[in-house]
Structure formats: C-alpha cells, structure tokens
Design an enzyme around this catalytic site. Structure first.
Site, PDB file in Angstrom:
ATOM      1  N   LYS A  73      86.010 -51.910  16.614  1.00 47.16           N
ATOM      2  CA  LYS A  73      86.140 -53.206  15.928  1.00 47.16           C
ATOM      3  C   LYS A  73      84.818 -53.728  15.372  1.00 47.16           C
ATOM      4  O   LYS A  73      84.760 -54.167  14.241  1.00 47.16           O
ATOM      5  CB  LYS A  73      86.613 -54.266  16.934  1.00 47.16           C
ATOM      6  N   ARG A  80      91.019 -64.113  22.227  1.00 39.49           N
ATOM      7  CA  ARG A  80      91.249 -63.066  23.224  1.00 39.49           C
ATOM      8  C   ARG A  80      92.302 -63.465  24.255  1.00 39.49           C
ATOM      9  O   ARG A  80      92.607 -62.691  25.149  1.00 39.49           O
ATOM     10  CB  ARG A  80      89.944 -62.807  23.948  1.00 39.49           C
ATOM     11  N   ARG A 112      80.413 -43.553  25.670  1.00 35.34           N
ATOM     12  CA  ARG A 112      79.462 -44.636  25.442  1.00 35.34           C
ATOM     13  C   ARG A 112      78.605 -44.867  26.673  1.00 35.34           C
ATOM     14  O   ARG A 112      77.394 -45.055  26.570  1.00 35.34           O
ATOM     15  CB  ARG A 112      80.229 -45.942  25.188  1.00 35.34           C
ATOM     16  N   ARG A 152      74.148 -51.772  26.534  1.00 33.26           N
ATOM     17  CA  ARG A 152      74.906 -52.964  26.918  1.00 33.26           C
ATOM     18  C   ARG A 152      75.187 -52.895  28.414  1.00 33.26           C
ATOM     19  O   ARG A 152      75.677 -51.896  28.913  1.00 33.26           O
ATOM     20  CB  ARG A 152      76.231 -53.010  26.150  1.00 33.26           C
ATOM     21  N   ARG A 173      87.440 -54.081  31.444  1.00 34.08           N
ATOM     22  CA  ARG A 173      87.609 -54.736  30.134  1.00 34.08           C
ATOM     23  C   ARG A 173      88.929 -54.300  29.488  1.00 34.08           C
ATOM     24  O   ARG A 173      89.626 -55.096  28.853  1.00 34.08           O
ATOM     25  CB  ARG A 173      86.432 -54.381  29.206  1.00 34.08           C
TER      26      ARG A 173
END
Ligand code: AMP
Length: 192
Positions: free
Chosen positions: A14, A89, A128, A135, A146
């Site tokens: 996104k 969200r 990732r 992050r 998440r």
C-alpha cells in the site's frame, strides 16, 4: 479531483503504491502510520502514547488518530484532493471520517483495495523482517499480530464502504510496476 482512500492488509504494498499514485495525481499523501512514526521519533506526547501500541502491532486508539486526520485534512493542500493511506482502520474511524469530510465538503471519490492472499502476506512479512526494514514493528511476531488486527478490525471497513460507494479491487500480486499499472487503469476507467 481525486479524494482517495487506499485499503489493504499490512504487507500488501500500500505505502509504495500510495506514494507513486500521489506523485502522479499531485495530491498529498496522508499516512497515519508515517505521522505517528514521526511523533515517536520526535518523542512528542503523542509519540510516547502511540509507541506502546505500535510496538505491539496494535492500533492506536481511535480518538487519537481521528484527531490527527481531522487536523491534517483541514489544511489547504487537501483542497485539491488527497490520498489517505492507513486510515480508516476501524469501522468507528470510517464513520467518523464520513462525518468530518461532510462537514468540510471533501467527501471521498475513490476507494481502492489492494488484495493479496494471506499466505503471500506472511511470506512478505517474513522477508521484510529478515531484511531488517528498520521499522521496529517489522519482526515476525509483531507483523503477524498486525495481520490478525487487520482481519479483525480493518477488513470490515471494506464492507462499510461497499454500502455507499464502489470499492475498486486491485490484485496486489506482481511487481511494483504491474500493480501500479493496474491502479492506473482504475483511474483511466473512472475518467473516461
Ligand atoms: P502503518 O504504517 O500504516 O502500517 O502503521 C503503523 C502502525 O501505526 C500501526 O500498526 C498502528 O499501530 C498505527 N496506526 C497507523 N494508522 C492507524 C490508524 N488509522 N488507527 C490506529 N492505529 C494506526
């Protein structure tokens, strides 16, 4: 003029697509995640509060993010459009956003949803984390949380929008360029 909400699970790409689209359309990119990360690195009161949620992969309370978005959307650069990335969200955020946008006359024109199957998301999350994105919420455990939070609290937002707008669903599997092209086609269709 385009006023866009981009939806999709964490790891769907996104953020990358949102930036490219904003550049192309010349609209401001409003990412609540980025606003919150800046607050965390500046150690503001907001940042200190938000960090405890972000580090666990949980959502920052609705009233906190709604306040941020309300302020940001009233800035003059949003008069000619905007793209909201990472907001709304929750159903509560989506409903409150509608109220705010009605008040200021800046209602959403396009809702995009980037779709990626769960297994592919888990693979991306692991990659990732292994690459170390920098992050603090990118380790496998937090990222999986998440994803769970997304299915429980954010996925219902799509159905909410479908009640009064059409949601443009875009396949998020493929290279960045392929996905960018699919998104461009949505805008070509809507302007023709
Ligand atoms: P993102 O960069 O959009 O993935 O956001 C990173 C983190 O910021 C999320 O995991 C949440 O903890 C927090 N966050 C960002 N946007 C929101 C939102 N709209 N509501 C609640 N928390 C948010």
């Amino acid at each position: 003029m385009e006023r866009i909400v981009i939806l999709g699970p964490p790891g769907a790409g996104k953020g990358t697509q949102a930036l490219l689209l904003c550049e192309k359309l010349g609209v401001p990119h409003i990412s609540t995640g980025e606003i919150l990360r800046n607050a965390v690195s500046n150690e503001t009161k907001l940042g200190l509060e938000a960090k405890q949620y972000m580090d666990r992969g949980e959502l920052v309370p609705d009233e906190v993010v709604i306040g941020l978005v309300r302020e940001r959307l009233s800035e003059p650069d949003c008069d000619t459009g905007y793209l909201l990335d990472g907001f709304p969200r929750t159903l509560e955020q989506a409903k409150e956003l509608d109220v705010i946008l009605k008040e200021i006359g800046k209602e959403v024109t396009v809702v995009l949803e980037l779709q990626v199957p769960e297994q592919a998301l888990l693979d991306r999350i692991k990659n990732r984390a292994a690459e170390g994105s920098g992050r603090s919420d990118d380790n496998v455990e937090v990222a999986s949380n998440r994803l769970r939070v997304y299915w429980e609290q954010t996925a219902p937002v799509t159905a909410y929008y479908e009640e009064h707008l059409s949601v443009e669903k875009v396949d998020g599997i493929g290279t960045v360029e392929e996905v960018t092209q699919r998104i461009a086609e949505v805008f070509e269709e809507s302007s023709s």
